[in-house]
Each structure stands twice: as C-alpha cells, then as structure tokens.
Design an enzyme around this catalytic site. Structure first.
Site, PDB file in Angstrom:
ATOM      1  N   LYS A 170      30.935  45.411  42.383  1.00  0.00           N
ATOM      2  CA  LYS A 170      30.921  45.195  43.840  1.00  0.00           C
ATOM      3  C   LYS A 170      29.797  46.013  44.481  1.00  0.00           C
ATOM      4  CE  LYS A 170      33.420  43.123  46.103  1.00  0.00           C
ATOM      5  NZ  LYS A 170      33.447  41.685  46.507  1.00  0.00           N
ATOM      6  N   THR A 203      34.484  46.312  49.174  1.00  0.00           N
ATOM      7  CA  THR A 203      35.660  47.181  49.019  1.00  0.00           C
ATOM      8  C   THR A 203      35.298  48.652  49.219  1.00  0.00           C
ATOM      9  OG1 THR A 203      37.175  48.020  47.325  1.00  0.00           O
ATOM     10  CG2 THR A 203      35.163  47.073  46.525  1.00  0.00           C
ATOM     11  N   ASP A 204      36.295  49.457  49.571  1.00  0.00           N
ATOM     12  CA  ASP A 204      36.059  50.906  49.683  1.00  0.00           C
ATOM     13  C   ASP A 204      35.851  51.549  48.312  1.00  0.00           C
ATOM     14  OD1 ASP A 204      38.688  50.714  48.757  1.00  0.00           O
ATOM     15  OD2 ASP A 204      39.529  52.115  50.222  1.00  0.00           O
ATOM     16  N   GLU A 205      36.188  50.806  47.237  1.00  0.00           N
ATOM     17  CA  GLU A 205      36.114  51.401  45.896  1.00  0.00           C
ATOM     18  C   GLU A 205      34.675  51.711  45.471  1.00  0.00           C
ATOM     19  OE1 GLU A 205      38.847  49.739  43.031  1.00  0.00           O
ATOM     20  OE2 GLU A 205      40.089  48.918  44.622  1.00  0.00           O
ATOM     21  N   TYR A 219      34.865  47.098  37.934  1.00  0.00           N
ATOM     22  CA  TYR A 219      35.046  46.304  39.163  1.00  0.00           C
ATOM     23  C   TYR A 219      34.220  46.895  40.305  1.00  0.00           C
ATOM     24  CZ  TYR A 219      37.201  44.947  43.609  1.00  0.00           C
ATOM     25  OH  TYR A 219      37.392  44.525  44.910  1.00  0.00           O
TER      26      TYR A 219
HETATM   27  P1  NAD Z   1      41.613  37.291  44.622  1.00  0.00           P
HETATM   28  O1  NAD Z   1      41.401  37.677  43.203  1.00  0.00           O
HETATM   29  O2  NAD Z   1      42.995  37.083  45.133  1.00  0.00           O
HETATM   30  O3  NAD Z   1      40.825  35.931  44.917  1.00  0.00           O
HETATM   31  C1  NAD Z   1      39.527  35.688  44.461  1.00  0.00           C
HETATM   32  C2  NAD Z   1      39.216  34.211  44.668  1.00  0.00           C
HETATM   33  O4  NAD Z   1      37.881  33.971  44.202  1.00  0.00           O
HETATM   34  C3  NAD Z   1      40.138  33.278  43.878  1.00  0.00           C
HETATM   35  O5  NAD Z   1      40.539  32.197  44.682  1.00  0.00           O
HETATM   36  C4  NAD Z   1      39.261  32.799  42.734  1.00  0.00           C
HETATM   37  O6  NAD Z   1      39.601  31.502  42.277  1.00  0.00           O
HETATM   38  C5  NAD Z   1      37.875  32.820  43.373  1.00  0.00           C
HETATM   39  N1  NAD Z   1      36.812  32.966  42.377  1.00  0.00           N
HETATM   40  C6  NAD Z   1      36.735  33.900  41.386  1.00  0.00           C
HETATM   41  N2  NAD Z   1      35.634  33.697  40.647  1.00  0.00           N
HETATM   42  C7  NAD Z   1      34.986  32.636  41.204  1.00  0.00           C
HETATM   43  C8  NAD Z   1      33.783  31.945  40.889  1.00  0.00           C
HETATM   44  N3  NAD Z   1      33.021  32.336  39.848  1.00  0.00           N
HETATM   45  N4  NAD Z   1      33.411  30.915  41.657  1.00  0.00           N
HETATM   46  C9  NAD Z   1      34.165  30.522  42.706  1.00  0.00           C
HETATM   47  N5  NAD Z   1      35.329  31.112  43.048  1.00  0.00           N
HETATM   48  C10 NAD Z   1      35.728  32.162  42.297  1.00  0.00           C
HETATM   49  O7  NAD Z   1      40.824  38.371  45.456  1.00  0.00           O
HETATM   50  P2  NAD Z   1      41.176  39.022  46.874  1.00  0.00           P
HETATM   51  O8  NAD Z   1      42.079  40.160  46.660  1.00  0.00           O
HETATM   52  O9  NAD Z   1      41.542  37.970  47.832  1.00  0.00           O
HETATM   53  O10 NAD Z   1      39.749  39.629  47.264  1.00  0.00           O
HETATM   54  C11 NAD Z   1      38.802  38.843  47.971  1.00  0.00           C
HETATM   55  C12 NAD Z   1      37.559  39.679  48.210  1.00  0.00           C
HETATM   56  O11 NAD Z   1      37.897  40.836  48.969  1.00  0.00           O
HETATM   57  C13 NAD Z   1      36.897  40.175  46.935  1.00  0.00           C
HETATM   58  O12 NAD Z   1      35.496  40.094  47.111  1.00  0.00           O
HETATM   59  C14 NAD Z   1      37.360  41.612  46.810  1.00  0.00           C
HETATM   60  O13 NAD Z   1      36.399  42.394  46.125  1.00  0.00           O
HETATM   61  C15 NAD Z   1      37.466  42.007  48.274  1.00  0.00           C
HETATM   62  N6  NAD Z   1      38.443  43.063  48.573  1.00  0.00           N
HETATM   63  C16 NAD Z   1      39.739  42.959  48.123  1.00  0.00           C
HETATM   64  C17 NAD Z   1      40.663  43.947  48.459  1.00  0.00           C
HETATM   65  C18 NAD Z   1      42.109  43.852  48.013  1.00  0.00           C
HETATM   66  O14 NAD Z   1      42.861  44.798  48.235  1.00  0.00           O
HETATM   67  N7  NAD Z   1      42.571  42.761  47.439  1.00  0.00           N
HETATM   68  C19 NAD Z   1      40.256  45.045  49.221  1.00  0.00           C
HETATM   69  C20 NAD Z   1      38.935  45.113  49.658  1.00  0.00           C
HETATM   70  C21 NAD Z   1      38.035  44.113  49.332  1.00  0.00           C
HETATM   71  P1  TYD Z   2      45.947  48.079  42.453  1.00  0.00           P
HETATM   72  O1  TYD Z   2      46.920  47.275  43.242  1.00  0.00           O
HETATM   73  O2  TYD Z   2      45.535  47.579  41.111  1.00  0.00           O
HETATM   74  O3  TYD Z   2      44.689  48.303  43.389  1.00  0.00           O
HETATM   75  P2  TYD Z   2      43.399  49.301  43.179  1.00  0.00           P
HETATM   76  O4  TYD Z   2      43.309  49.710  41.770  1.00  0.00           O
HETATM   77  O5  TYD Z   2      42.287  48.400  43.563  1.00  0.00           O
HETATM   78  O6  TYD Z   2      43.610  50.434  44.121  1.00  0.00           O
HETATM   79  O7  TYD Z   2      46.540  49.532  42.251  1.00  0.00           O
HETATM   80  C1  TYD Z   2      46.916  50.336  43.346  1.00  0.00           C
HETATM   81  C2  TYD Z   2      47.356  51.688  42.814  1.00  0.00           C
HETATM   82  O8  TYD Z   2      48.553  51.497  42.039  1.00  0.00           O
HETATM   83  C3  TYD Z   2      46.340  52.303  41.861  1.00  0.00           C
HETATM   84  O9  TYD Z   2      46.329  53.715  42.033  1.00  0.00           O
HETATM   85  C4  TYD Z   2      46.867  51.948  40.481  1.00  0.00           C
HETATM   86  C5  TYD Z   2      48.375  51.935  40.686  1.00  0.00           C
HETATM   87  N1  TYD Z   2      49.104  50.987  39.806  1.00  0.00           N
HETATM   88  C6  TYD Z   2      50.197  51.451  39.043  1.00  0.00           C
HETATM   89  O10 TYD Z   2      50.553  52.635  39.091  1.00  0.00           O
HETATM   90  N2  TYD Z   2      50.820  50.556  38.227  1.00  0.00           N
HETATM   91  C7  TYD Z   2      50.445  49.260  38.121  1.00  0.00           C
HETATM   92  O11 TYD Z   2      51.069  48.499  37.337  1.00  0.00           O
HETATM   93  C8  TYD Z   2      49.362  48.807  38.926  1.00  0.00           C
HETATM   94  C9  TYD Z   2      48.893  47.373  38.876  1.00  0.00           C
HETATM   95  C10 TYD Z   2      48.722  49.708  39.771  1.00  0.00           C
END
Ligand code: NAD
Ligand code: TYD
Length: 348
Positions: free
Chosen positions: A160, A131-133, A156
């Site tokens: 990562k 992630t970019d975070e 988090y």
């Molecule tokens: P998500 O939370 O929707 O899905 C995570 C999946 O991992 C789920 O299916 C869960 O059951 C599985 N999982 C969790 N713990 C596990 C374990 N111990 N063993 C096996 N499976 C397990 O997450 P997402 O949003 O789809 O993110 C996927 C990846 O992309 C993550 O690594 C996250 O850090 C990265 N990512 C997400 C975003 C975003 O905006 N959602 C952005 C950048 C990077």
């Molecule tokens: P989120 O979807 O949790 O992603 P991330 O924290 O990984 O960026 O949140 C996106 C932005 O929205 C973040 O600045 C937090 C804000 N946010 C709210 O203002 N209210 C909420 O209930 C949630 C879940 C997020």
C-alpha cells in the site's frame, strides 16, 4: 454529469462507497469495477444493482489491455480506487499477490487515467484509498499525522505504501490531480470474516475458539465503515489536490478489551449467560511483524472539511453485531470451501 469509476466496489468498504454515491448522486454515472476475488461479493449491492446510474464491470485491474479498453469506452472523469488485497495475514503467506494487485494494479489504473486525459486534467481526479498501516507501528504514545514518515512492516502495508508513492509521483511528474486518504481499521456490515471483528462474531455464533494473537495487548483505532464512506464522499468533493487526509475514529482499543466487549454484546444478543463467549478466548501464536499500535490524528479532515464520526463505537458495534446475526445467509454464503481451507491453514 460525472462518470466515476469505483474499483473494488464489491468488497467491504467499496460496497458502502458505491451505495452512498449511487443513492446520493443520481446524476453521476457510477461504474463498479471488481474482479470478485474471495473478498468481492455482489450480494453486498443487491439493493442498488438495478439503479439506472449504476453499472458493474467484472475485471482485473492487473489486466492493462482490459483496463485501457474500459477507460477508452467510458472516459472516466474520476477514479475512486479501493480494489486491493487487504488482509495482513494473507500478505504474509503470499506477498507477491499483494504486489500484483496493490502496486501493479494501481499502476495500470494510473496509466489508463493518464493516457485518457493526456495533459488536460481539468476537473479530473484520481482518489487513492490507503491505510494508516503505511506509517508502521507506534509505541505507547503518539499519533499518526499526514506527514509521519512511511515505515511499513507487513507485505500488505509495504504494497500500500508503494502504491501511495506512485500516486504522488504521477501527480508530480504528469500533473495528475489526486488525493489520498489513510484510514484506520474499519468495521461494520459486509466485512469478510477473516478480519478480527467479523471473524470473532462468526466464531462466537458457532462456539469456536477466539484466536487472540500474542498477549492481545495490540492497539488499533476503529472506525465504522459508513463513517469512512461519508469521509470519502467529503474528500472526493472538497479535498484539495495533492493532499493527504488521515481518517480515524478517535477510538483506540486494545484487542483484548475489544474482544471482551464484543463477547459481552454477543452474550446479550444470543441470550447466553454472561461470560459464556469470553470462555472461548484462546491466546495463540503471534502474527510475525505484528504492529503494536496504530492511532490516527484525524484533526486535519475534522478542521478543514468538518468531518467527524457520526456514531460511537458502542453504537457501531451494536449495529454490526445485529447485522451479522440477522444476515446468517450472507455469512454462510461467504464461508465457502475456500474459506474453510484458509481457516485451517491460518489457525491450525
Ligand atoms: P476487501 O478485501 O473487502 O475488498 C477488496 C475488493 O477488491 C474486493 O471486492 C475484491 O474482489 C476487489 N479486488 C481485489 N483484487 C482485485 C483486482 N486485481 N482487480 C479488481 N478487483 C479486485 O477490502 P476492504 O477492506 O474493503 O478495503 C478496501 C480498500 O480500503 C483497500 O484499498 C484497503 O487497503 C483500504 N483500507 C481498508 C481498511 C480496512 O480496515 N478494511 C482500512 C483502511 C484502508
Ligand atoms: P485485522 O482485523 O487483521 O486488521 P489489521 O491487522 O489490519 O489491524 O486485525 C486487527 C487486530 O486483531 C490485529 O492486532 C491482529 C489481531 N487479530 C487477532 O488477534 N486474531 C485474529 O484472528 C485476527 C484476524 C486478528
């Protein structure tokens, strides 16, 4: 032929990656390993579950005995590692769960991959999705590039960042081929309604308050999930060993502006009077350690691999809103008792 392990394939991004690979590469065997936490949902993959090149393996990446046995059986050529605990607010409540899955779980996979191939990593790849975070927070200007120093602020992002470091360390120490991509905020169908966009869509449907943290002047860069999956396909096939690629939508939004845009779209789709959903906006206590701004410079993947987002934010958001409105059953199924108690604790 290739045997590919995709972890976290029942989650939001993982399910889009699994679908793309299963449909696009009938000659690859795709194994989806997922423990099905609250965020994992096999409903996400109903349309491809019977394809001959797809298998689901239920299990926990923290369980090294189990993971080793799976690697021994299938001898995966490549791993695309998405399994993670992914929600910042949950990481503030329970940081250790994030260390377990995101750090230890990644280590377990790295060890299993290393022990399977020993010193012969020819045509093998460990692809770590990050992630970019990990880069921390930007001020009002500037962009994250691949060499920006890591400076994570939430449990988090710290977990990562740690996993990214271990992947690099295994590349340097054991010669394990790897790539890492650091992506900005994803949105789209199948996202669990704890993240901003699906949470607010669900609340608007149900006429519930829209809890905007702080003053809402926090900025994120948003990417449509299917464009992330396309980027992952490209990096998997064309990315250079030991390289990092930043992936972003060239699409920065202040939370409050995004929420207002979403409200307008929802009013149109639900046939409500213009402004009805905006009345639900409620400013609530800020998230501790809230990063002010994330913004990605994705010119490396653009210039070297020719990737660009294929949809505009307007188009992606429209598709997303329409999907949630026509998949109420999916939404109602994931809003289980466990979700209700999470919601109560987080917002009341
Ligand atoms: P998500 O939370 O929707 O899905 C995570 C999946 O991992 C789920 O299916 C869960 O059951 C599985 N999982 C969790 N713990 C596990 C374990 N111990 N063993 C096996 N499976 C397990 O997450 P997402 O949003 O789809 O993110 C996927 C990846 O992309 C993550 O690594 C996250 O850090 C990265 N990512 C997400 C975003 C975003 O905006 N959602 C952005 C950048 C990077
Ligand atoms: P989120 O979807 O949790 O992603 P991330 O924290 O990984 O960026 O949140 C996106 C932005 O929205 C973040 O600045 C937090 C804000 N946010 C709210 O203002 N209210 C909420 O209930 C949630 C879940 C997020």
């Amino acid at each position: 032929m290739m045997n590919i392990l995709i972890t976290g394939g029942a989650g939001f991004i993982g399910s889009h990656v699994v679908r793309l690979f299963v449909n696009k590469y009938p000659n690859y065997d795709i194994y989806n390993l997922d423990s099905l936490t609250y965020a994992g949902n096999l409903e996400n993959l109903k349309d491809i579950e019977n394809k001959p090149n797809y298998s689901f393996i239920k299990g926990d990446i923290n369980d090294s005995e189990f993971v080793n046995s799976v690697f021994k059986k299938h001898k995966f050529d490549s791993v695309i590692h998405l399994a993670a605990e992914s929600h910042v607010d949950r990481s503030i409540e329970d940081p250790l769960a994030f260390v377990k899955t995101n750090v230890i779980g990644t280590m377990v996979l790295l060890n299993a991959f290393k022990n399977t191939w020993k010193d012969d990593f020819d045509n093998k790849l460990f692809y770590h999705i990050s992630t970019d975070e990990v880069y921390g927070s930007l001020g009002q200007t500037g962009l994250f590039i691949e060499t920006t120093s890591y400076d994570p602020n939430s449990p988090y992002s710290a977990s990562k960042a740690s996993s990214d470091h271990f992947v690099r360390a295994y590349g340097e120490t054991y010669g394990m081929p790897y790539v890492i991509t650091n992506c900005s905020n994803n949105y789209g169908q199948n996202q669990f309604p704890e993240k901003l966009i699906p949470l607010f869509i669900n609340n608007i449907i149900n006429n519930k308050a829209l809890p905007v943290y702080g003053d809402g002047n926090y900025t994120r860069d948003w990417l449509y999930v299917q464009d992330h999956a396309i980027a992952i396909d490209l990096v998997f096939h064309k990315g250079k060993n030991k390289e990092t690629y930043n992936i972003g939508g060239f699409n920065e939004w202040k939370n409050i502006d995004l929420v207002k845009l979403l409200c307008r779209k929802m009013d149109v789709e639900l046939g409500r009077k213009n402004g009805a959903s905006e009345e639900l906006i409620t400013f609530v206590k800020d998230r501790p350690g809230h990063d002010l701004r994330y913004a990605i410079d994705a010119s490396k993947i653009k210039n070297e691999l020719g990737w660009m987002p294929s949809v505009t934010f307007e188009q992606g958001l429209e598709k997303t809103v329409k999907w949630y409105l026509s998949n109420e059953e999916w939404l109602n199924n994931v809003i289980s008792g466990q979700y209700q108690s999470y919601y109560e604790k987080q917002y009341n």
